[in-house]
Motif scaffolding. Structure first.
Motif, PDB file in Angstrom:
ATOM      1  N   UNK A  46      29.700  33.669 -17.825  1.00 33.37           N
ATOM      2  CA  UNK A  46      29.459  35.108 -17.670  1.00 33.37           C
ATOM      3  C   UNK A  46      29.464  35.506 -16.189  1.00 33.37           C
ATOM      4  N   UNK A  47      29.887  36.749 -15.943  1.00 34.14           N
ATOM      5  CA  UNK A  47      29.976  37.201 -14.554  1.00 34.14           C
ATOM      6  C   UNK A  47      28.771  38.044 -14.171  1.00 34.14           C
ATOM      7  N   UNK A  48      28.023  38.531 -15.128  1.00 30.73           N
ATOM      8  CA  UNK A  48      26.852  39.346 -14.782  1.00 30.73           C
ATOM      9  C   UNK A  48      25.671  38.988 -15.665  1.00 30.73           C
ATOM     10  N   UNK A  49      24.491  39.449 -15.237  1.00 30.86           N
ATOM     11  CA  UNK A  49      23.266  39.186 -16.008  1.00 30.86           C
ATOM     12  C   UNK A  49      23.354  39.867 -17.372  1.00 30.86           C
ATOM     13  N   UNK A  50      23.934  41.063 -17.397  1.00 30.57           N
ATOM     14  CA  UNK A  50      24.040  41.802 -18.665  1.00 30.57           C
ATOM     15  C   UNK A  50      24.915  41.051 -19.665  1.00 30.57           C
ATOM     16  N   UNK A  51      26.013  40.516 -19.162  1.00 31.33           N
ATOM     17  CA  UNK A  51      26.915  39.773 -20.044  1.00 31.33           C
ATOM     18  C   UNK A  51      26.209  38.521 -20.588  1.00 31.33           C
ATOM     19  N   UNK A  52      25.475  37.902 -19.692  1.00 33.93           N
ATOM     20  CA  UNK A  52      24.723  36.704 -20.088  1.00 33.93           C
ATOM     21  C   UNK A  52      23.706  37.053 -21.177  1.00 33.93           C
TER      22      UNK A  52
END
Lengths: 248, 124
Positions: A46-52
């Protein structure tokens, strides 16, 4: 043994096929979920915390669904196992006494029956005899005494006539369930469950499958055992006679 | 870890068959009353768990439980009472006699397996 033709035929094979299909469907769904979890694990980092967080939510959701399906699968396996063991044990012996004991064990250990009566029509079909009973001395109805069912319970009388399985509550009857016992579609008797153990509040949906199984298999297993027993006895008598003649 | 050995003590052949199916991953030893169970225990020193019915001929479940607790060889073996006796009083009597757990018949298979696994750890 007197036989009476029932109005309905049992749907045992269909029920088993349905249970099997349900089990296969659950297994297939569990496989899909596992595949989906594997794919999630293989996705690029994942590239961002939200995606994670989204991915984590997906995984948690899949995991919960998988646990629910697993619990369902275990329940279905348990139901099928009970049915298999009951069928196996009913047909595992040619001793009429043992077949009767197995019927009693199914009623007590698998259905939770504290009080029950196993009824069979006598040879001329005039009286219903109690082949096996448990707790009947505490039955206040007076229908079951001196080794005979006197008649009078509307649900039992009806089942002995039409061969239809009845489950309580039943109008005018204290029976929890009345199971017809049939041989080749003919009613030869009935298993009457009069009271369940206190810790078993009511019959569950899966108990219906066991009752159906008893309706289809109990009488035929007992009938086969009795016929074998009678034939074996006659054979032994003939053998003794032949021995006697040979000696003479 | 070697598989856990379980002794089944019940006078019902149906129940023995059912336990065979449910506990396939465990080596099982069978007995049909309390006296026979004591013989099986003496022959099998590696029994890890006993599943015990209450009502049996010759020697009932509570008598067997008391005999086990009074014998140094067997008193450490956990016992699960599996019985139709469902009242609080009966349950308490079984636990007071030294049972590790109490399961009422009829039971859900997954319920019994969970209790067995709690007391033995997962089967090898």
């Amino acid at each position: 043994m007197t036989v009476r033709v029932p109005k309905q035929t049992d749907d045992q094979p269909q029920r088993r096929a349905d249970a099997l299909a349900e089990l296969q469907s659950t297994l297939a769904r569990a496989g899909e979920l596992l595949h989906s979890l594997e794919q999630s694990a293989r996705r690029p980092a994942p590239t961002s915390v939200n995606e994670l967080q989204d991915r984590l939510d997906d995984v948690v959701q899949d995991r919960d669904e998988l646990s629910r399906r697993l619990a369902e699968y275990e329940q279905q396996t348990g139901r099928l196992m009970n049915l298999y063991v009951a069928t196996y044990q009913l047909h595992a012996t040619l001793d009429p006494g043992e077949v009767q004991s197995t019927i009693a064990e199914i009623a007590t250990n698998l259905l939770g029956a504290e009080r029950f009566a196993l009824l069979f029509w006598n040879a001329d079909g005039t009286q219903c005899e109690i082949a096996l009973g448990q707790g009947l001395s505490q039955d206040a109805s007076g229908f079951y005494s001196a080794g005979k069912y006197a008649g009078g319970d509307p649900a039992v009388d009806a089942t002995l006539t039409d061969g239809v399985l009845r489950m309580g509550p039943l109008d005018g009857s204290e029976a929890v369930a009345v199971v017809p016992l049939t041989v080749q579609g003919a009613v030869v008797g009935s298993l009457v469950i009069l009271k369940l153990f206190e810790h078993k509040a009511m019959l569950r949906p899966e108990d219906r499958e066991l009752l159906d199984l008893l309706a289809a298999h109990a009488a035929s297993a007992l009938f086969a055992a009795r016929v074998y027993h009678q034939t074996d006895r006659k054979l032994k008598t003939l053998e003794s006679l032949i021995q006697l003649v040979k000696r003479g | 870890m070697p598989p856990r050995k379980v002794l089944i003590v019940d006078d019902s052949k149906l129940l023995h068959r059912m336990f065979e199916m449910m506990l396939r991953q465990y080596p099982l030893v069978h007995a049909y009353d309390g006296k026979e169970a004591l013989e099986r225990l003496a022959e099998n020193g590696d029994v890890d768990l006993v599943l015990l019915d209450m009502n049996m001929p010759r020697m009932n479940g509570l008598e067997l439980l008391e005999a086990m607790k009074g014998d140094a060889r067997f008193k450490g073996i956990p016992v699960i009472l599996v019985t139709t006796e469902g009242s609080e009083e009966q349950t308490q009597r079984g636990l007071d006699a030294g049972a590790a757990a109490y399961v009422k018949k009829p039971f859900r298979n997954e319920e019994l397996i969970a209790v067995v696994q709690r007391l033995t750890g997962p089967a090898a």
